[in-house]
Design an enzyme around this catalytic site. Structure first.
Site, PDB file in Angstrom:
ATOM      1  CB  SER A 154      -0.921  -0.004   1.224  1.00  0.00           C
ATOM      2  OG  SER A 154      -0.154  -0.038   2.414  1.00  0.00           O
ATOM      3  N   GLY A 187       1.503   5.072  -4.191  1.00  0.00           N
ATOM      4  CA  GLY A 187       1.387   6.277  -5.001  1.00  0.00           C
ATOM      5  C   GLY A 187       0.323   6.231  -6.071  1.00  0.00           C
ATOM      6  CB  THR A 236      10.168  -8.754 -12.308  1.00  0.00           C
ATOM      7  OG1 THR A 236      10.558 -10.122 -12.538  1.00  0.00           O
ATOM      8  CG2 THR A 236      11.174  -7.826 -12.960  1.00  0.00           C
ATOM      9  CE  LYS A 238      12.232 -12.222 -14.761  1.00  0.00           C
ATOM     10  NZ  LYS A 238      13.299 -12.358 -13.734  1.00  0.00           N
ATOM     11  CB  CYS A 289     -10.118  25.585  11.421  1.00  0.00           C
ATOM     12  SG  CYS A 289     -11.732  24.879  11.888  1.00  0.00           S
ATOM     13  CD  GLN A 318     -12.878  27.316  16.964  1.00  0.00           C
ATOM     14  OE1 GLN A 318     -12.568  26.454  17.792  1.00  0.00           O
ATOM     15  NE2 GLN A 318     -13.868  27.159  16.095  1.00  0.00           N
ATOM     16  CG  HIS A 348     -10.124  24.059   7.059  1.00  0.00           C
ATOM     17  ND1 HIS A 348      -9.076  23.542   7.797  1.00  0.00           N
ATOM     18  CD2 HIS A 348     -11.236  23.916   7.818  1.00  0.00           C
ATOM     19  CE1 HIS A 348      -9.538  23.094   8.955  1.00  0.00           C
ATOM     20  NE2 HIS A 348     -10.847  23.305   8.995  1.00  0.00           N
ATOM     21  CD  GLU A 406      -6.319  23.999   5.503  1.00  0.00           C
ATOM     22  OE1 GLU A 406      -6.670  23.251   6.436  1.00  0.00           O
ATOM     23  OE2 GLU A 406      -6.423  25.250   5.546  1.00  0.00           O
TER      24      GLU A 406
END
Length: 545
Positions: free
Chosen positions: A13, A16, A189, A224, A381, A385, A507, A509
């Site tokens: 996992s 990418g 491989t 291969k 955010c 605060q 937010h 971003e």
């Protein structure tokens, strides 16, 4: 008709797949094809909104308020296309929909099974995105790896999909690892062969292999893999490790990924225009300035928890020809040690969002240090605060000021629950989510940064500035530079006598792009550059372009 690309992963996992899917989307857009990208996630949670950032990384929020996997952030940043709740599908949401249909009697008393009911629901979601977006190409990433039990319904659904929409309209792309075994001095491989064998055992033959490797892939290895995996050698595409994820589209373009994908999908080969992307990567690799920015948060042990914040800083760095070094600061450490120990020498401080009381007082301490030492500061955010709490305690004189989220019995709840949240019981998907308008104070730093009177930003919060304290803050020198159009909700605050001190309830971003950095992050970076170039921290406000 929409063409469909399915991206699967093998061997390990976190290989990418999301970056590969996003990169292909970028390359197709550079050829003037419209693209949308769908994520099929195998976990049973309905969405990642209630999942710990330590486990799952950040929760990315779409314009329409969906809480989604962080890969959707990559999709948006690479393709410069806004995604929606339709672009994120989990096993939990699929089963929830099927069970709801069963409860309504939609299946006419039939036995509900994984095949065909679950797989049909998955296929309907895929077709739904294609119908809604009318994209030329829909790229679908399947989370996890081939062989995972929880991924099997998704793989079976995409196996059936080719027959349903036509072989010429579907492309299977498999992302796999080609490890270098140092002791043997060679690439292996066999893991990929086994991964492809597992994929083929359920009826899916990959059309393209994306081979993740840390060095050049020899021609012999390509041949291969071609032979053992039954993939044309020109469709064995190396994806060599890059210094930056933004270089990956250029690497895959050079290896011919888009050309092969269009050929297999019987689509016209159009001239690519990736000059803008080449230029931004060139700027990324040739900085003129170096700045150090502290991110003060409670999830800093997993940087993916603040992925969009980090990428937004990178976008601003590209635009200002800067190299950034991020100093990760655990806000809990600032609760037991002076802020100076952890923040001395930084050129800017960012306090991002989060939930829960852990580390909040450390964030407040960081903001106090940035305010007093005149260090450029950006709060996001919860960061806004905490900035409100810090000012209330140290300037207004409300020593017990706090957020009702953390101290329900505080006598000075300067941050309080949104009225519409008073009776909410369920935590998932019930906050103020998605895009909302914000009206800017014409004489504020915010207005100078945005160069607009009204903006639209994405939110994810339950609590807000308590208007009972608004006049007290204004009288003490705080500036409310952004509000909801009706003036009720405080969206932005700032300090005019500070070089750069601004915070937002939203937010920013989530909408920054590598070729279009967000104004707040670009402004912070420009202020940080000035801070880094002066022997003493500037004492007068910075004029931001």
């Amino acid at each position: 008709m929409t063409k469909f690309v399915f991206v699967t992963g093998g061997v390990v996992s976190s290989i990418g797949k999301g970056i590969v899917a996003a990169s292909l989307g970028r390359l197709l857009k550079s050829r003037n094809y419209s693209v949308s990208i769908l994520k099929l996630d195998p976990y049973i949670n309905v969405d990642p909104g209630t999942m710990s950032p330590f486990q799952h990384g950040e929760v990315f929020v779409t314009q329409d308020g969906a809480e989604t996997d962080l890969d959707l952030g990559h999709y948006e940043r690479f393709t410069d296309t806004s995604m929606s709740r339709l672009n994120s599908v989990t096993t939990g949401s699929i089963y929830q929909a099927v069970i709801n249909k069963e409860r309504r009697g939609d299946y006419n008393g039939g036995t509900v099974q994984v095949i065909p009911h679950i797989t049909n629901e998955i296929k309907e979601r895929i077709l739904g995105v294609a119908d809604y977006t009318q994209a030329d190409v829909l790229i679908t990433e399947i989370g996890g790896t081939v062989g995972d039990i929880e991924s099997l319904p998704f793989l079976e659904a995409i196996r059936q999909f080719r027959k349903q929409v036509g072989r010429e309209n579907v492309l299977y792309m498999h992302v796999t690892l080609i490890p270098w075994i140092a002791s043997a001095g060679e690439m292996k491989t066999k893991p990929t062969q086994h991964s492809v064998k597992e994929l083929r055992s359920i009826g899916i033959q990959p059309d393209i292999l994306i081979c993740r490797c840390d060095r050049s892939l020899p021609q012999g290895i390509k041949e291969k893999l071609s032979s053992f995996c039954d993939v044309p050698v020109e469709c064995v595409i190396p994806a060599i490790d890059a210094k930056s994820i933004y270089e990956v589209p250029l690497i895959l373009e050079q290896e011919g990924l888009a050309f092969q994908a269009l050929s297999l999908l019987n689509m016209k080969q159009r001239q690519a225009d990736i000059s803008e992307w080449r230029n931004l990567v060139k700027k990324l690799y040739s900085p003129k300035h170096r700045v150090e920015i502290a991110i003060v948060g409670k999830y800093v042990s997993l940087s993916d928890a603040y992925l969009s914040v980090v990428e937004s800083l990178r976008h601003a760095a590209i635009a200002t020809h800067s190299e950034i070094h991020i100093r990760w600061v655990n806000s809990e450490d600032l609760e037991v040690e002076p802020a100076q120990i952890h923040l001395k020498g930084v050129d800017a401080v960012v306090v991002p969002g989060g939930f829960g009381i852990r580390g909040v007082d450390g964030k407040v301490a960081a903001i106090k240090y940035a305010r007093e030492q005149k260090i450029p500061f950006l709060g996001l955010c919860l960061g806004m605060q905490c900035a409100v709490i810090e000012w209330a305690r140290n300037i207004v004189g409300l020593k017990d000021a706090h957020s009702a989220e953390f101290e329900p019995l505080t006598t000075n709840p300067v941050i309080n629950l949104l009225p519409e949240q008073q009776d909410v019981v369920d935590l998932g998907g019930t906050m103020r989510l998605g895009i909302y308008p914000c009206r800017l104070n014409a004489n504020s730093l915010a207005a100078r940064l945005y160069q607009q009177k009204e903006i639209n930003e994405r939110h994810r919060h339950r609590y807000e500035f308590n208007n009972a304290y608004r006049n007290l803050f204004l009288d003490s020198g705080y500036v409310i530079s952004g509000t909801s159009p009706d003036g009720r909700l405080v969206e932005m605050v700032e300090l005019p006598e500070h070089p750069f001190f601004i915070a937002s309830q939203f937010h920013p971003e989530f909408i920054s792009r590598p070729n279009a950095p967000h104004p707040l992050f670009k402004g912070l970076m420009e202020a940080a550059i000035i801070c880094s170039q002066t022997s003493s921290v500037p004492q007068t406000p910075v004029q931001v372009s």
